[in-house]
Structure formats: C-alpha cells, structure tokens
Design a protein around this motif. Structure first.
Motif, PDB file in Angstrom:
ATOM      1  N   THR A   1       0.817  -1.226   0.000  1.00 47.13           N
ATOM      2  CA  THR A   1       0.000   0.000   0.000  1.00 47.13           C
ATOM      3  C   THR A   1       0.847   1.272   0.000  1.00 47.13           C
ATOM      4  O   THR A   1       0.479   2.266  -0.635  1.00 47.13           O
ATOM      5  CB  THR A   1      -0.972   0.029   1.195  1.00 47.13           C
ATOM      6  OG1 THR A   1      -0.243   0.189   2.423  1.00 47.13           O
ATOM      7  CG2 THR A   1      -1.794  -1.247   1.254  1.00 47.13           C
ATOM      8  N   LEU A   2       1.993   1.265   0.699  1.00 46.29           N
ATOM      9  CA  LEU A   2       2.852   2.454   0.711  1.00 46.29           C
ATOM     10  C   LEU A   2       3.411   2.760  -0.672  1.00 46.29           C
ATOM     11  O   LEU A   2       3.382   3.913  -1.119  1.00 46.29           O
ATOM     12  CB  LEU A   2       3.975   2.293   1.735  1.00 46.29           C
ATOM     13  CG  LEU A   2       4.961   3.462   1.867  1.00 46.29           C
ATOM     14  CD1 LEU A   2       4.236   4.757   2.208  1.00 46.29           C
ATOM     15  CD2 LEU A   2       6.018   3.154   2.926  1.00 46.29           C
ATOM     16  N   PRO A   3       3.938   1.775  -1.415  1.00 47.74           N
ATOM     17  CA  PRO A   3       4.355   2.070  -2.792  1.00 47.74           C
ATOM     18  C   PRO A   3       3.226   2.621  -3.657  1.00 47.74           C
ATOM     19  O   PRO A   3       3.456   3.495  -4.499  1.00 47.74           O
ATOM     20  CB  PRO A   3       4.836   0.709  -3.305  1.00 47.74           C
ATOM     21  CG  PRO A   3       5.308  -0.003  -2.071  1.00 47.74           C
ATOM     22  CD  PRO A   3       4.337   0.404  -1.004  1.00 47.74           C
ATOM     23  N   CYS A   4       2.014   2.119  -3.438  1.00 47.78           N
ATOM     24  CA  CYS A   4       0.866   2.651  -4.192  1.00 47.78           C
ATOM     25  C   CYS A   4       0.610   4.113  -3.844  1.00 47.78           C
ATOM     26  O   CYS A   4       0.299   4.934  -4.722  1.00 47.78           O
ATOM     27  CB  CYS A   4      -0.386   1.817  -3.906  1.00 47.78           C
ATOM     28  SG  CYS A   4      -0.391   0.193  -4.693  1.00 47.78           S
ATOM     29  N   MET A   5       0.742   4.448  -2.571  1.00 46.90           N
ATOM     30  CA  MET A   5       0.566   5.844  -2.161  1.00 46.90           C
ATOM     31  C   MET A   5       1.610   6.745  -2.818  1.00 46.90           C
ATOM     32  O   MET A   5       1.294   7.844  -3.299  1.00 46.90           O
ATOM     33  CB  MET A   5       0.669   5.979  -0.635  1.00 46.90           C
ATOM     34  CG  MET A   5       0.685   7.419  -0.151  1.00 46.90           C
ATOM     35  SD  MET A   5       1.041   7.588   1.621  1.00 46.90           S
ATOM     36  CE  MET A   5      -0.613   7.483   2.277  1.00 46.90           C
ATOM     37  N   ILE A   6       2.849   6.279  -2.843  1.00 48.35           N
ATOM     38  CA  ILE A   6       3.931   7.057  -3.452  1.00 48.35           C
ATOM     39  C   ILE A   6       3.661   7.262  -4.945  1.00 48.35           C
ATOM     40  O   ILE A   6       3.783   8.372  -5.471  1.00 48.35           O
ATOM     41  CB  ILE A   6       5.281   6.344  -3.255  1.00 48.35           C
ATOM     42  CG1 ILE A   6       5.609   6.227  -1.766  1.00 48.35           C
ATOM     43  CG2 ILE A   6       6.398   7.092  -3.976  1.00 48.35           C
ATOM     44  CD1 ILE A   6       6.769   5.279  -1.473  1.00 48.35           C
ATOM     45  N   LEU A   7       3.260   6.197  -5.624  1.00 44.93           N
ATOM     46  CA  LEU A   7       3.007   6.267  -7.063  1.00 44.93           C
ATOM     47  C   LEU A   7       1.848   7.207  -7.385  1.00 44.93           C
ATOM     48  O   LEU A   7       1.893   7.970  -8.353  1.00 44.93           O
ATOM     49  CB  LEU A   7       2.719   4.864  -7.602  1.00 44.93           C
ATOM     50  CG  LEU A   7       2.572   4.719  -9.120  1.00 44.93           C
ATOM     51  CD1 LEU A   7       3.862   5.124  -9.825  1.00 44.93           C
ATOM     52  CD2 LEU A   7       2.198   3.279  -9.476  1.00 44.93           C
ATOM     53  N   SER A   8       0.803   7.179  -6.561  1.00 47.57           N
ATOM     54  CA  SER A   8      -0.374   8.010  -6.827  1.00 47.57           C
ATOM     55  C   SER A   8      -0.070   9.500  -6.721  1.00 47.57           C
ATOM     56  O   SER A   8      -0.777  10.328  -7.310  1.00 47.57           O
ATOM     57  CB  SER A   8      -1.512   7.643  -5.864  1.00 47.57           C
ATOM     58  OG  SER A   8      -1.211   8.029  -4.536  1.00 47.57           O
ATOM     59  N   SER A   9       0.992   9.865  -5.982  1.00 44.50           N
ATOM     60  CA  SER A   9       1.306  11.284  -5.808  1.00 44.50           C
ATOM     61  C   SER A   9       1.627  11.964  -7.134  1.00 44.50           C
ATOM     62  O   SER A   9       1.362  13.160  -7.294  1.00 44.50           O
ATOM     63  CB  SER A   9       2.476  11.449  -4.832  1.00 44.50           C
ATOM     64  OG  SER A   9       3.674  10.930  -5.385  1.00 44.50           O
ATOM     65  N   ILE A  10       2.187  11.232  -8.095  1.00 43.83           N
ATOM     66  CA  ILE A  10       2.489  11.815  -9.400  1.00 43.83           C
ATOM     67  C   ILE A  10       1.421  11.449 -10.431  1.00 43.83           C
ATOM     68  O   ILE A  10       1.044  12.273 -11.269  1.00 43.83           O
ATOM     69  CB  ILE A  10       3.890  11.378  -9.907  1.00 43.83           C
ATOM     70  CG1 ILE A  10       4.279  12.139 -11.174  1.00 43.83           C
ATOM     71  CG2 ILE A  10       3.960   9.875 -10.135  1.00 43.83           C
ATOM     72  CD1 ILE A  10       4.514  13.605 -10.969  1.00 43.83           C
ATOM     73  N   LEU A  11       0.890  10.232 -10.356  1.00 42.79           N
ATOM     74  CA  LEU A  11      -0.094   9.807 -11.354  1.00 42.79           C
ATOM     75  C   LEU A  11      -1.436  10.504 -11.181  1.00 42.79           C
ATOM     76  O   LEU A  11      -2.237  10.557 -12.128  1.00 42.79           O
ATOM     77  CB  LEU A  11      -0.293   8.287 -11.289  1.00 42.79           C
ATOM     78  CG  LEU A  11       0.924   7.433 -11.638  1.00 42.79           C
ATOM     79  CD1 LEU A  11       0.548   5.953 -11.668  1.00 42.79           C
ATOM     80  CD2 LEU A  11       1.532   7.842 -12.976  1.00 42.79           C
ATOM     81  N   CYS A  12      -1.701  11.033  -9.993  1.00 40.87           N
ATOM     82  CA  CYS A  12      -2.962  11.748  -9.749  1.00 40.87           C
ATOM     83  C   CYS A  12      -2.775  13.266  -9.730  1.00 40.87           C
ATOM     84  O   CYS A  12      -3.721  14.009  -9.456  1.00 40.87           O
ATOM     85  CB  CYS A  12      -3.584  11.300  -8.433  1.00 40.87           C
ATOM     86  SG  CYS A  12      -4.161   9.592  -8.433  1.00 40.87           S
ATOM     87  N   ALA A  13      -1.547  13.729  -9.977  1.00 38.96           N
ATOM     88  CA  ALA A  13      -1.283  15.172  -9.981  1.00 38.96           C
ATOM     89  C   ALA A  13      -1.928  15.825 -11.198  1.00 38.96           C
ATOM     90  O   ALA A  13      -1.825  15.322 -12.315  1.00 38.96           O
ATOM     91  CB  ALA A  13       0.217  15.426  -9.979  1.00 38.96           C
ATOM     92  N   THR A  14      -2.613  16.936 -10.988  1.00 38.98           N
ATOM     93  CA  THR A  14      -3.288  17.621 -12.096  1.00 38.98           C
ATOM     94  C   THR A  14      -2.319  18.438 -12.951  1.00 38.98           C
ATOM     95  O   THR A  14      -2.644  18.812 -14.067  1.00 38.98           O
ATOM     96  CB  THR A  14      -4.379  18.558 -11.556  1.00 38.98           C
ATOM     97  OG1 THR A  14      -3.798  19.472 -10.612  1.00 38.98           O
ATOM     98  CG2 THR A  14      -5.476  17.755 -10.870  1.00 38.98           C
ATOM     99  N   ALA A  15      -1.139  18.738 -12.417  1.00 36.26           N
ATOM    100  CA  ALA A  15      -0.140  19.486 -13.183  1.00 36.26           C
ATOM    101  C   ALA A  15       1.247  18.993 -12.804  1.00 36.26           C
ATOM    102  O   ALA A  15       1.496  18.639 -11.651  1.00 36.26           O
ATOM    103  CB  ALA A  15      -0.265  20.985 -12.917  1.00 36.26           C
ATOM    104  N   ALA A  16       2.139  18.979 -13.771  1.00 36.98           N
ATOM    105  CA  ALA A  16       3.513  18.563 -13.506  1.00 36.98           C
ATOM    106  C   ALA A  16       4.334  19.760 -13.045  1.00 36.98           C
ATOM    107  O   ALA A  16       4.223  20.841 -13.632  1.00 36.98           O
ATOM    108  CB  ALA A  16       4.134  17.963 -14.765  1.00 36.98           C
ATOM    109  N   PRO A  17       5.120  19.610 -12.013  1.00 37.13           N
ATOM    110  CA  PRO A  17       5.953  20.726 -11.558  1.00 37.13           C
ATOM    111  C   PRO A  17       7.077  21.009 -12.547  1.00 37.13           C
ATOM    112  O   PRO A  17       7.461  20.140 -13.331  1.00 37.13           O
ATOM    113  CB  PRO A  17       6.520  20.214 -10.228  1.00 37.13           C
ATOM    114  CG  PRO A  17       6.543  18.731 -10.382  1.00 37.13           C
ATOM    115  CD  PRO A  17       5.345  18.396 -11.224  1.00 37.13           C
ATOM    116  N   GLU A  18       7.592  22.224 -12.524  1.00 38.60           N
ATOM    117  CA  GLU A  18       8.724  22.559 -13.382  1.00 38.60           C
ATOM    118  C   GLU A  18       9.928  21.699 -13.015  1.00 38.60           C
ATOM    119  O   GLU A  18      10.153  21.408 -11.846  1.00 38.60           O
ATOM    120  CB  GLU A  18       9.078  24.039 -13.229  1.00 38.60           C
ATOM    121  CG  GLU A  18       7.992  24.992 -13.691  1.00 38.60           C
ATOM    122  CD  GLU A  18       8.401  26.441 -13.493  1.00 38.60           C
ATOM    123  OE1 GLU A  18       9.599  26.695 -13.252  1.00 38.60           O
ATOM    124  OE2 GLU A  18       7.519  27.303 -13.578  1.00 38.60           O
TER     125      GLU A  18
END
Length: 312
Positions: free
Chosen positions: A45-62
């Motif tokens: 579950t922790l790896p899934c949480m880490i992965l979701s932080s970027i896959l669910c982001a509405t915008a990519a940071p610079e």
C-alpha cells in the motif's frame, strides 16, 4: 491557513490509533496480525501511495523545482542525520536505545500525516512537492533508518551492506520511478492513478491501527516514563524544523518549497519506525514511546509551526 483545520486533521488521525488500541485489547489485532499488516503496508500500500502522488497530480511541476527539491532533501537529511547521531550520545542514552532515538530525530511522519497537513496549509500543489521531497525519505529510511533501528548484532560493515541491499525494496523502487516521471513531466494518468490512489489510501489507516495496537501492549505509565523520549520528541517537533527554517531560508528561492520542507520536518516520529522495529527486531518500546509522545504533542506544535511558516 486554518489552525482549526490542522487540529481537526490531527484528531481524525488519532481516531485510528484509538481503534487500533481497542482492537488489540479485544483480541482482533495480535502480534502475528500486526506483522502481516506491517508487511502489507511497507511492500504494497505504501508504494501505491507514493506512485499516486504523481499519477494523480493535475499538473507537472517545473523540472527546475523538482531538481531543487531533490537537492535540498538530500542536504536536509544529511544535516539531520548528523544531529541524530550526536544527540543520543549527548543525552547518554543506553546503547540499546540510541538507534531508536536517532531514527526518531531523523524521520518524520510524512506520508501518513504530512500530506494531509500540507494540503490544509498550502493547497494541493504542496502535496506533490511533499511527495518529491519524500523520495529521499524513502531512500534513507530503508537504508540508514533500518541501520538505526535494527537489532542485528552483525558487524557494522555487514549491516551497511544489508542496508544497501534494501534499496531494492518496493518503496524505494517506486520512489525512484516517481522521481523519473516527475522529471519527464508525466502526470495525471487516470485509470492507473486512481487505482494506485485507492490502494494507497489504505496506508494511513493501517499505520494508525498499528500504532494503537502497539500502545495497547504497554501500561500507560510506561509510555510517559521515559524523559529521553520527551526530549527527543521536542527536538523532532520544534528544534529540527526551526533549525531548517533558519539555515535554509537564505538559500531557498521559492517560499512554498521552504514551507513544505519545514512543515514536513515538523511532523511527529515516522510510523515507519514502528513497522521497521517490528520487522528488524528493534527497540519497539522506545520507538512506541516516541511515536506516542510526539503524535500527541504535535496536535499543538504543528499548528504553531504552520503559523510561523505562513508568516515568513
């Protein structure tokens, strides 16, 4: 920033601890169950949480901000680890407890408590910044962190080699993947993102249940009888973030990056310490004391730090 919203979030998380405590007392949670749940959290579950932080982001940071956060995170953890090694020696902690105190000073509860608080204080953009900063956390917690808490009596050289081998853990591998995705601008992947988020959402409740279950194994007096745990908790909650705010402010151009970094390091002791102590035969009692004391105290200290950062 609403102080009440931050306090409310802390109380919500504390509710899971209470449920875990009750579940242990009535026999639903046992040592065997806690061990299996720990493995499920750390490896699934922790790896899934880490992965979701970027896959669910509405915008990519610079890309420049990603590199800035990554660079700062390595510097921050390098400085804090030095402090964490020195403090147990200064307070003359027994040798069997030093690793637990070092872990408590170094690693804060980012994923389980930090992300919800970051969203309340700075908004959703800060959660992604926190996730990038947290990449370094996972690299260090599964190497240096394990080295701190391990009850392994092998020579230091062998323990260091074992720590390096743990870089192949699911959480570290996922953190590296998230870093790569952030650098190339991949984000907002609907189906996979939502699936990973759904699984990752199990992480925080499970971690809170494990804390409550561990607390139920000790008498209440034992949880507050260790003065060193109080001192180290104060260092974790107040001294470390204040030190970073003073030292890093002149060198961090983006105020939100500085704010995210300071608030993250103002979280209570990482619950990973409990799970790693269970897995690697660490000093479970001292770790539980530190998590308990720092988590309760953070209901007061986190709003104070958040207000201080918002005024900078």
């Amino acid at each position: 920033m609403s102080v009440l919203a931050v306090v409310s979030q802390m109380i919500v998380l504390a509710f899971g601890v209470v449920l875990g405590f009750v579940a242990r007392k009535i026999g639903i949670m046992t040592d065997a169950f806690d061990g299996s749940l720990t493995r499920l959290v750390l490896d699934v579950t922790l790896p899934c949480m880490i992965l979701s932080s970027i896959l669910c982001a509405t915008a990519a940071p610079e890309r420049s901000i990603v590199l800035e956060i990554l660079g700062l995170s390595f510097v921050v953890y390098g400085l804090v680890i030095i402090v964490a090694i020195i403090v147990p020696l200064l307070i003359r902690a027994p040798k069997s407890e030093r690793g637990a105190y070092s872990f408590m000073i170094t690693f804060s509860n980012v994923g389980f408590m930090g992300f919800p608080v970051l969203e309340v204080v700075f908004g959703s953009e800060a959660v992604l910044y926190g996730a990038i900063f947290n990449i370094t956390f996972h690299i260090f917690v599964f190497t240096v962190g394990v080295l701190f808490v391990s009850g392994d009596q092998r020579p230091l050289q062998e323990k260091l080699l074992g720590s390096l081998n743990r870089l192949a853990s699911p959480a570290v591998i996922t953190s590296g993947l998230v870093m790569c995705l952030a650098l190339i601008g991949v984000h907002d992947v609907p189906i996979i993102g939502e699936a990973s988020k759904a699984m990752g959402n199990m992480t925080t409740p499970a971690a809170m249940l494990l804390i409550g279950s561990s607390l139920a194994k000790y008498a209440p007096r034992e949880m507050v009888s260790n003065w060193r745990a109080f001192l180290v908790s104060a260092i974790r909650l107040l001294v470390v973030p204040a030190l970073l705010l003073v030292v890093c402010r002149p060198f961090v151009p983006h105020s939100i990056v500085l704010g995210v970094m300071v608030v993250i390091m103002a979280m209570p002791v990482a619950t990973n310490g409990l799970m790693l102590s269970l897995r690697y035969e660490g000093n479970l009692k001292v770790m539980t004391q530190g998590i308990f004391i720092s988590t309760i105290a953070s209901i007061v200290t986190i709003p104070l730090v958040a207000m201080l950062v918002s005024l900078m």
